[in-house]
Write an enzyme that holds these catalytic residues in place. Structure first.
Site, PDB file in Angstrom:
ATOM      1  N   ASP A 197     -54.316  23.448  39.104  1.00 50.91           N
ATOM      2  CA  ASP A 197     -54.687  22.130  38.612  1.00 50.91           C
ATOM      3  C   ASP A 197     -55.833  21.704  39.513  1.00 50.91           C
ATOM      4  O   ASP A 197     -55.602  21.339  40.679  1.00 50.91           O
ATOM      5  CB  ASP A 197     -53.523  21.147  38.705  1.00 50.91           C
ATOM      6  N   HIS A 198     -57.051  21.780  39.017  1.00 51.05           N
ATOM      7  CA  HIS A 198     -58.174  21.649  39.951  1.00 51.05           C
ATOM      8  C   HIS A 198     -58.255  20.257  40.580  1.00 51.05           C
ATOM      9  O   HIS A 198     -58.889  20.074  41.600  1.00 51.05           O
ATOM     10  CB  HIS A 198     -59.491  22.094  39.315  1.00 51.05           C
ATOM     11  N   HIS A 240     -53.658  16.685  35.297  1.00 51.60           N
ATOM     12  CA  HIS A 240     -54.421  16.035  36.379  1.00 51.60           C
ATOM     13  C   HIS A 240     -53.909  14.637  36.728  1.00 51.60           C
ATOM     14  O   HIS A 240     -53.714  14.295  37.880  1.00 51.60           O
ATOM     15  CB  HIS A 240     -55.896  15.919  35.997  1.00 51.60           C
TER      16      HIS A 240
HETATM   17  C1  BG6 Z   1     -60.636  19.708  32.555  1.00 54.05           C
HETATM   18  C2  BG6 Z   1     -60.542  19.183  31.158  1.00 54.05           C
HETATM   19  O1  BG6 Z   1     -59.385  20.184  32.993  1.00 54.05           O
HETATM   20  O2  BG6 Z   1     -61.057  18.663  33.425  1.00 54.05           O
HETATM   21  C3  BG6 Z   1     -61.870  18.601  30.708  1.00 54.05           C
HETATM   22  O3  BG6 Z   1     -60.169  20.229  30.284  1.00 54.05           O
HETATM   23  C4  BG6 Z   1     -62.377  17.590  31.700  1.00 54.05           C
HETATM   24  O4  BG6 Z   1     -61.770  18.017  29.417  1.00 54.05           O
HETATM   25  C5  BG6 Z   1     -62.340  18.146  33.109  1.00 54.05           C
HETATM   26  O5  BG6 Z   1     -63.707  17.257  31.348  1.00 54.05           O
HETATM   27  C6  BG6 Z   1     -62.658  17.077  34.114  1.00 54.05           C
HETATM   28  O6  BG6 Z   1     -62.763  17.643  35.384  1.00 54.05           O
HETATM   29  P1  BG6 Z   1     -63.687  16.976  36.498  1.00 54.05           P
HETATM   30  O7  BG6 Z   1     -63.416  17.760  37.720  1.00 54.05           O
HETATM   31  O8  BG6 Z   1     -65.102  17.093  35.993  1.00 54.05           O
HETATM   32  O9  BG6 Z   1     -63.252  15.548  36.580  1.00 54.05           O
END
Ligand code: BG6
Length: 513
Positions: A197-198, A261
């Site tokens: 989960d980044h 997230h």
């Molecule tokens: C991803 C989603 O996991 O996270 C995307 O699939 C989203 O829809 C993205 O745009 C957002 O990540 P960050 O790091 O740019 O906020």
């Protein structure tokens, strides 16, 4: 000298102990590899943190040589590397990159991969440590995992290990997540499974635990006695660019962002202090939060607490944008939400009666993710006659991105004879306090997976409990006779008026970002 009494320091040390290993990326010709994974590995190398004798093997179906693969990745790295691109460094790093062509369903391709990995280990004198990264389309996860097992690549023993990293989406509902978990468990033990989960790799998300548990100031106030409510906003100013509409229209904001997230951020804010910083202690506390979410069951409860919406045509930053249903690869009659706002309650002693408002959406005015903790007002007795500004509550704002930092809003007396007050901001910014940019989430997460630290990865029960909650909402929207309405907002606005009304019912407003 490292302070071994300090658990944070200890975790840091563990992290720096990544052993020599080979990372195998399945779906290596895809966007994620070019945009995130290789730039992350390159930046880890640039910081001198890659384990010695490191190798990365791209596994994909198209025919190409190592050289062609490296050249393609170089183009991606030039565009996406956080610290820019240095030719000499790339030249050194790129020697560790290899390409292996195979179909995902061909056992022989996995056996050949095994021989290639053994050959690398023999040449380098390294232990057979392997990190398999599933970056392919999710429908291939099953055959890939099964064939990894059949080819005997999943077995670590003694001092060698084999681990798997699973990219999102991890299922699309509870049933599919359970099935996928079963498949993963058939090949890898839970301790060797790293569900990405980044958001957990983002520097400020990691700082939430430090802020709460390493400072004496906040934790005593971190409960329903002092906190009025919490808001979590994740705004994006993009729509369905880059052909994303096809995937997104099958997912929607709730599945794409909230289940993973946003719930992860919520758990970090609401969890109890873990007894130590081991992966399981931390995740035990996080899963308790998800299990304590007050269920929203049936169209009435869902309609009263959850607002879903699609954007209509509008403009963001002066640039015209089409409506959601007119986006490329989106069904013109789509019933998928591009925005969702929720009012949630965590039914624990600590949080009784404190609403958590969450909102996430596409085509909003700016890209920003933040958590704001709104404290209750003190009794105004001595200041009853003083001039109070409109907004007078103490607010702690944790900016996840961009401009990462933490701000505390407090009331101060304005200089002068009269007693009139003004809200001022005490502001900490990562960029100015530490003078260097934070690592990208993928850098941190890849390094942790190589070092065997699963703290920042979702555990099986976390994922399944999150889906259990989300499934009820999806059910109310798509499988009942009286589904709550799909609201609308013009692209470039802050979402539908119904989301404002959700807070207005409670006498509150969304924080201006
Ligand atoms: C991803 C989603 O996991 O996270 C995307 O699939 C989203 O829809 C993205 O745009 C957002 O990540 P960050 O790091 O740019 O906020």
């Amino acid at each position: 000298m490292p302070d071994l009494e300090n658990p944070f320091e200890e975790t840091l040390l563990r992290r720096n102990r990544a052993e020599p290993c080979t990372v195998v990326i399945f779906g290596a010709t895809g966007d994620l590899t070019h945009r995130k994974l290789i730039p992350a590995l390159y930046n880890i190398a640039a910081c001198g943190d890659l384990p010695p004798q490191f190798k990365v093997v791209g596994f994909a179906r198209r025919d190409k040589s190592d050289d062609v693969f490296r050249t393609e990745l170089e183009t991606g790295n030039r565009k996406n590397s956080r610290q820019g691109h240095n030719d000499e460094l790339w030249e050194n790093f790129s020697h560790s990159i290899h390409y292996h062509r195979s179909e995902f369903e061909d056992l022989e391709g996995y056996r050949a991969l095994g021989r290639l990995l053994d050959q690398f280990d023999e040449e380098r004198g390294t232990p057979a440590n392997r990190l398999f990264y599933l970056a392919s389309a999710p429908e291939y996860f099953k055959p890939i995992l099964e064939l990894i097992r059949e080819a005997g690549l999943n077995r670590g023993s003694g001092d060698k290990w084999a681990r798997v990293v699973c990219e999102k989406p991890f299922g699309k509902d509870l049933q599919s997540a359970r099935t996928l978990n079963e498949v993963v468990a058939g090949t890898f033990e839970e301790k060797d499974t790293y569900r990405i989960d980044h958001y957990l790799g983002k520097e400020t998300a990691q700082n939430i635990m430090v802020l709460r548990f390493a400072n004496a100031l906040f934790e005593p106030n971190w409960n329903s006695r002092y906190i009025d409510h919490v808001q979590i906003t994740c705004a994006e100013n993009l729509g369905m660019e880059g052909g994303r509409g096809g995937y997104y229209d099958t997912a929607g904001a709730l599945r794409d962002m909230v289940q993973n997230h946003l719930f992860q951020l919520l758990t970090l804010v609401a969890m109890e202090p873990p007894t130590d910083l081991s992966a399981d202690s931390v995740r035990d506390e996080k899963v308790k939060v998800i299990r304590a979410l007050r269920p929203l069951v049936g169209p009435e409860a869902v309609g009263a607490n959850v607002i879903r919406a699609q954007y209509t045509a509008g403009s963001v930053d002066g640039v015209p944008r089409v409506g959601y249903r007119q986006e490329d690869r989106v069904n013109p009659e789509s019933k998928t939400e591009a925005y969702v706002a929720l009012r949630l309650f965590v039914d624990t002693w600590r949080w009784q009666g404190v609403p958590f408002y969450i909102r996430v959406g596409k085509q909003l005015p700016k890209k920003a993710t933040e958590i704001s903790v709104h404290f209750k007002k003190p009794p105004q007795v001595p200041f009853a006659t003083a001039q109070l500004p409109g907004s007078s509550e103490n607010t702690l704002v944790i900016r996840i991105q961009p401009d990462e930092g933490i701000a505390l809003r407090i009331l101060c007396k304005q200089p002068g004879q009269a007693l009139s007050m003004q809200q001022v901001k005490m502001d900490f910014r990562y960029s100015s306090s530490f003078g260097k940019a934070s690592p990208e989430a993928y850098e941190r997460l890849l390094l942790d997976a190589m070092a065997g630290d699963a703290t920042l990865f979702a555990r099986r029960d976390e994922v399944e409990n999150a889906w259990k909650f989300i499934d009820e909402l999806e059910h109310a929207w798509h499988k009942t006779d009286t589904p709550p309405p799909m609201c609308e907002y013009p692209a470039g606005s802050w979402g539908p008026k119904e989301a404002d009304e959700l807070l207005a019912q409670d006498g509150r407003v969304w924080r201006l970002l």
